[in-house]
Design an enzyme around this catalytic site. Structure first.
Site, PDB file in Angstrom:
ATOM      1  CD  GLU A  10      -2.767  -1.402   2.324  1.00 42.28           C
ATOM      2  OE1 GLU A  10      -3.669  -2.222   2.190  1.00 42.28           O
ATOM      3  OE2 GLU A  10      -2.673  -0.671   3.313  1.00 42.28           O
TER       4      GLU A  10
ATOM      5  CB  CYS B   3       3.055   7.362   3.293  1.00 47.19           C
ATOM      6  SG  CYS B   3       3.393   6.216   4.590  1.00 47.19           S
TER       7      CYS B   3
ATOM      8  CB  CYS C  17       6.892  -5.236   9.130  1.00 42.56           C
ATOM      9  SG  CYS C  17       8.323  -4.719  10.110  1.00 42.56           S
TER      10      CYS C  17
ATOM     11  CB  CYS D 264       5.736  -2.683  16.529  1.00 46.34           C
ATOM     12  SG  CYS D 264       7.465  -2.393  16.068  1.00 46.34           S
TER      13      CYS D 264
ATOM     14  CB  CYS E 281       2.557  -1.894  13.931  1.00 44.12           C
ATOM     15  SG  CYS E 281       2.785  -1.734  12.145  1.00 44.12           S
TER      16      CYS E 281
ATOM     17  CB  CYS F 114       0.548   5.927  11.079  1.00 41.71           C
ATOM     18  SG  CYS F 114       1.468   7.235  10.422  1.00 41.71           S
TER      19      CYS F 114
HETATM   20  N1  SAH Z   1       9.006   0.289  10.136  1.00 45.36           N
HETATM   21  C1  SAH Z   1       9.206   1.677  10.176  1.00 45.36           C
HETATM   22  C2  SAH Z   1       8.366   2.452   9.187  1.00 45.36           C
HETATM   23  C3  SAH Z   1       6.941   2.041   9.004  1.00 45.36           C
HETATM   24  S1  SAH Z   1       5.851   2.339  10.334  1.00 45.36           S
HETATM   25  C4  SAH Z   1       9.037   2.212  11.577  1.00 45.36           C
HETATM   26  O1  SAH Z   1       8.563   1.487  12.431  1.00 45.36           O
HETATM   27  O2  SAH Z   1       9.412   3.362  11.800  1.00 45.36           O
HETATM   28  C5  SAH Z   1       5.605   4.099  10.226  1.00 45.36           C
HETATM   29  C6  SAH Z   1       5.189   4.742  11.554  1.00 45.36           C
HETATM   30  O3  SAH Z   1       3.845   4.371  11.903  1.00 45.36           O
HETATM   31  C7  SAH Z   1       6.071   4.325  12.713  1.00 45.36           C
HETATM   32  O4  SAH Z   1       6.407   5.408  13.535  1.00 45.36           O
HETATM   33  C8  SAH Z   1       5.168   3.389  13.451  1.00 45.36           C
HETATM   34  O5  SAH Z   1       5.570   3.234  14.777  1.00 45.36           O
HETATM   35  C9  SAH Z   1       3.820   4.045  13.289  1.00 45.36           C
HETATM   36  N2  SAH Z   1       2.691   3.169  13.575  1.00 45.36           N
HETATM   37  C10 SAH Z   1       2.631   1.841  13.421  1.00 45.36           C
HETATM   38  N3  SAH Z   1       1.407   1.374  13.792  1.00 45.36           N
HETATM   39  C11 SAH Z   1       0.694   2.440  14.200  1.00 45.36           C
HETATM   40  C12 SAH Z   1      -0.651   2.604  14.667  1.00 45.36           C
HETATM   41  N4  SAH Z   1      -1.474   1.589  14.765  1.00 45.36           N
HETATM   42  N5  SAH Z   1      -1.060   3.850  14.955  1.00 45.36           N
HETATM   43  C13 SAH Z   1      -0.229   4.911  14.809  1.00 45.36           C
HETATM   44  N6  SAH Z   1       1.029   4.813  14.367  1.00 45.36           N
HETATM   45  C14 SAH Z   1       1.499   3.584  14.063  1.00 45.36           C
HETATM   46 FE1  SF4 Z   2       7.378  -3.014  11.341  1.00 45.42          FE
HETATM   47 FE2  SF4 Z   2       5.153  -1.786  12.066  1.00 45.42          FE
HETATM   48 FE3  SF4 Z   2       7.143  -2.046  13.807  1.00 45.42          FE
HETATM   49 FE4  SF4 Z   2       7.409  -0.364  11.715  1.00 45.42          FE
HETATM   50  S1  SF4 Z   2       5.956  -0.186  13.398  1.00 45.42           S
HETATM   51  S2  SF4 Z   2       8.919  -1.872  12.480  1.00 45.42           S
HETATM   52  S3  SF4 Z   2       6.245  -1.504  10.142  1.00 45.42           S
HETATM   53  S4  SF4 Z   2       5.955  -3.732  12.906  1.00 45.42           S
END
Ligand code: SAH
Ligand code: SF4
Length: 364
Positions: free
Chosen positions: A93, A106, A113, A117, A120, A342
């Protein structure tokens, strides 16, 4: 039959080698890049200043093919989300966010991934594969072509879509080079941002090699909590990460900043105490304006157990940081009606069971 080489995503050096292998002069590089990135040429026959012979040769061995766009969703607030199909069953996406004075794209760096996390959606889905540089650049071209019709433009590109860019270094660095290259997208280094959860050795390499902006997904200021929210912290704890950010700040010749992203999870990391501890950490490691914080209201997705912090809680948190001298902004949630905010980017990956396997391998 030999598979044709996709020329999207080739850097200047790689193009020069490509043409030299064809016994063509190096100046073809500038010509072809301008055809692709400035004129929007999508096939070799459009390239009038190439001989018929060369065009025929290119057609036989190379392509400029863009992947298939499965759907385009327009949100109420102007956000556009493309779902792009890559081969068999993989989807990624890409999201365009229009703002008053700019337009941010973006982009994704991986299908899924592996870092899992806990807040996420992409992490929840698991990892399938890394993107090639042409698949990263194709996202920008697809968006650029689409936006041209409505006279909108891409002024900023952020690696904040699906995936961890610093676990797919070479293709991401090549894509960054093209985003900065005047013969391609010609963006300034301040307008291209790699966002990472903190892969320390890769961050050190990137600091020396690639002059782009950096965002770090911090989300907690102590290891105990960050180990849970961002499990890769168990391998690269906060102190190591802060040292690497310091290295990044001093590596380039131009002034650099680090943007720390902090997702606001109700009752988890959003108290005044947490804000104090965050400001203490950042003031210890960074002086003046080199560190900034971006608070991100949590965007929920079906499988999550977390909730978004209340607006008043976010305001209080931001106030503590402000008063300790840290520049802080709160990200407005955009595009959530089309799941484009995000962390809501889930795409579709082949095998969800890879999620834990990938994570265990990374943490070992
Ligand atoms: N993997 C990288 C980039 C992709 S995630 C990283 O983690 O930085 C991009 C951003 O979205 C990151 O700051 C991540 O922590 C945030 N993010 C992920 N899941 C989210 C959620 N459910 N709500 C708000 N931000 C989120
Ligand atoms: Fe991966 Fe989501 Fe963590 Fe970014 S925030 S490193 S995309 S699991």
């Amino acid at each position: 039959m030999l598979e044709k080489q996709n020329l999207l995503g080739l850097t200047q050096e790689q193009f020069k080698k490509f043409f030299s292998d064809l016994d063509e002069k190096p100046f073809r590089t500038k010509q072809i890049m301008q055809w692709i990135y400035h004129q929007g040429a999508s096939n070799f026959d459009d390239m009038h200043n190439f001989s018929k012979d060369l065009r025929q040769k290119l057609r036989a061995i190379a392509s400029l093919e863009l992947p298939e766009v499965v759907s385009i969703n327009n949100s109420k607030d102007g956000v556009i989300k493309w779902v792009i199909k890559l081969g068999e069953e993989n989807h990624i996406e890409t999201v365009y966010i229009p703002q008053k004075d700019r337009g941010t794209l973006c982009i994704s760096s991986q299908v899924g991934c592996a870092l899992a996390c806990t807040f996420c959606s992409t992490g929840y889905q698991g990892f399938n594969r890394n993107l090639k540089s042409y698949e990263i650049i194709a996202q920008v071209l697809i968006a650029q072509n689409h936006l041209k019709e409505s006279k909108k433009r891409i002024s900023n590109v952020v690696f904040m879509g699906m995936g961890e860019p610093l676990l797919n270094e070479s293709p991401v660095y090549d894509a960054c080079e093209l985003l900065l290259d005047d013969w391609a997208f010609g963006l300034s280094r301040r307008r291209v941002t790699v966002s990472s959860s903190g892969i320390v050795p890769a961050l050190l390499r990137m600091s020396d090699k690639v002059p782009v902006s950096l965002a770090i997904s911090l989300h907690a200021s102590n290891d105990e909590l960050r180990d849970v929210l961002v499990p890769i912290n168990q391998k690269y704890p906060i102190k190591e990460l802060m040292k690497a950010c310091h290295y990044y700040l001093n590596a380039g010749t131009q002034e650099r900043h680090v943007l720390f992203e902090y997702v606001m999870l109700e009752g988890v990391n959003d108290s005044v105490e947490h804000a104090r501890s965050l400001s203490k950490l950042l003031n210890y490691w960074f002086k003046g304006e080199s560190a900034k914080v971006n608070l991100i209201p949590f965007n929920p997705f079906p499988e999550t157990k977390y909730q978004t912090s209340k607006e008043s809680t976010i305001d209080k948190f931001q106030d503590v940081l402000f008063r300790s001298g840290i520049r802080t902004t709160t990200r407005r949630t955009r595009g959530d009606d089309v799941d484009a905010a995000c962390g809501q980017l889930a795409g579709k990956v082949l095998d969800k069971s890879r999620r834990n396997a990938g994570r265990n391998q990374l943490l070992s």
